[in-house]
Scaffold this motif. Structure first.
Motif: not given
Length: 329
Positions: A48-54, A56-72
């Motif tokens: 249970e201490s290892l991450p799930q695939s979701r 990883f997906i949330k991490g990718v989405e979080g990175v995009f959300d973080a850079i989205k305001p600057g890109l816009k």
């Protein structure tokens, strides 16, 4: 399977759920062919201490959300002229009367191709659009394709020239162009939808240009690099500056390759404009998409044939112009 067991011996912090993941067999995922590959979800079930695939997906989405305001902030003002250009092109092609637009397009086709057969085919295609009452939608598609092609040429040719002159810049651009050329066309729309409004014309304009700009960049770079070095040495001997050599020697000699790139850019723009109808791009593609959704065979065939005819017209006109340039060379 025992070969991989050593990979799990160091995993001790699996929590109270299992008390430790010691071997691949602890995953408990077995089918007819043996144990399945231990995905993140399977590993999480066993530890249970290892991450799930979701995660990883949330991490990718979080990175995009973080850079989205600057890109816009950066991209909105830069890309707004594309919206104005598309709106202007659509307005011109939609409001110009057919008895002016059709002779104008036929005249331009003859001027570029100087081929009677090509001109007659263009005339037949335009009259076909008018007779089956899809002329307005065809003009919308043509306006988008022509504007995106022109902007792609304005941006792509200078990039190709710089690539031919600077090897370090070429080494940077080649992976980018490879990425743009290999990405599935639908993938272009995903990040753009997150950055721009789904109804903004620049959304489908940028998607079309990213998909179509690669050939004109590559072939401009190739054409300039293929110019004979003896010719450049002769130009140097006559005292030409670098700008004079580029404009009076290299670009004219590379023009057949550049025109071939423009031909491919036109074709790829037309291919992408149909897919761009998924994000509110007007024109023939919108009705093809509607026919697919409603399983309307008649509409699908008519609008599909209309797109094919436009593609053939653009291809024949651009190739005839290319042949004229090659003959002149």
């Amino acid at each position: 399977m025992a070969t991989y067991d050593s990979l799990f011996k160091g995993v001790e912090s699996c929590g109270e759920k299992t008390g430790g993941l010691l071997s691949l067999s602890d995953l408990g995922k077995e089918d007819a062919e043996g144990f399945q590959f231990p995905s993140l979800d399977a590993l999480n079930e066993a530890c249970e201490s290892l991450p799930q695939s979701r995660d990883f997906i949330k991490g990718v989405e979080g990175v995009f959300d973080a850079i989205k305001p600057g890109l816009k902030t950066v991209l909105d003002p830069v890309t707004e002229p594309l919206t104005w250009g598309l709106q202007g092109a659509l307005y011109i092609f939609e409001t110009t009367p057919w008895f002016i637009m059709i002779p104008l397009l036929v005249g331009i086709s003859y001027y570029l191709s100087r081929a009677v057969g090509v001109t007659l085919f263009v005339t037949f295609t335009l009259l076909f659009y008018a007779f089956v009452d899809i002329y307005e939608h065809a003009m919308q598609t043509l306006a988008i394709v022509l504007l995106c092609t022109i902007v792609s040429i304005i941006i792509g040719v200078p990039i190709g020239v710089i690539m031919s002159k600077r090897d370090w810049f070429r080494n940077i651009m080649i992976p980018v162009l490879d990425l743009l050329q290999t990405l599935p066309s639908f993938v272009y729309l995903v990040p753009l939808i997150m950055l721009f409004s789904a109804t903004a014309p620049k959304l489908y304009g940028i998607a079309i240009m990213l998909y179509a700009i690669v050939p004109v960049i590559r072939l401009t770079d190739l054409g300039i690099r293929l110019v004979d070095k003896d010719v450049l040495e002769a130009a140097q001997a006559f005292g030409m500056t670098s700008w004079q050599k580029l404009t009076k020697v290299q670009l004219p000699l590379a023009l057949p390759n550049i025109m071939a790139g423009i031909n491919q850019t036109v074709m790829m723009s037309l291919a992408m404009v149909v897919i761009a109808s998924l994000v509110s791009a007007p024109g023939l593609g919108k009705f093809v998409l509607r026919a697919v959704r409603n399983i309307d065979i008649g509409y699908g065939i008519v609008y599909g044939v209309a797109i094919v005819l436009m593609a053939v017209c653009l291809d024949r006109v651009s190739k005839a112009a290319l042949n004229r340039i090659n003959a002149a060379q």
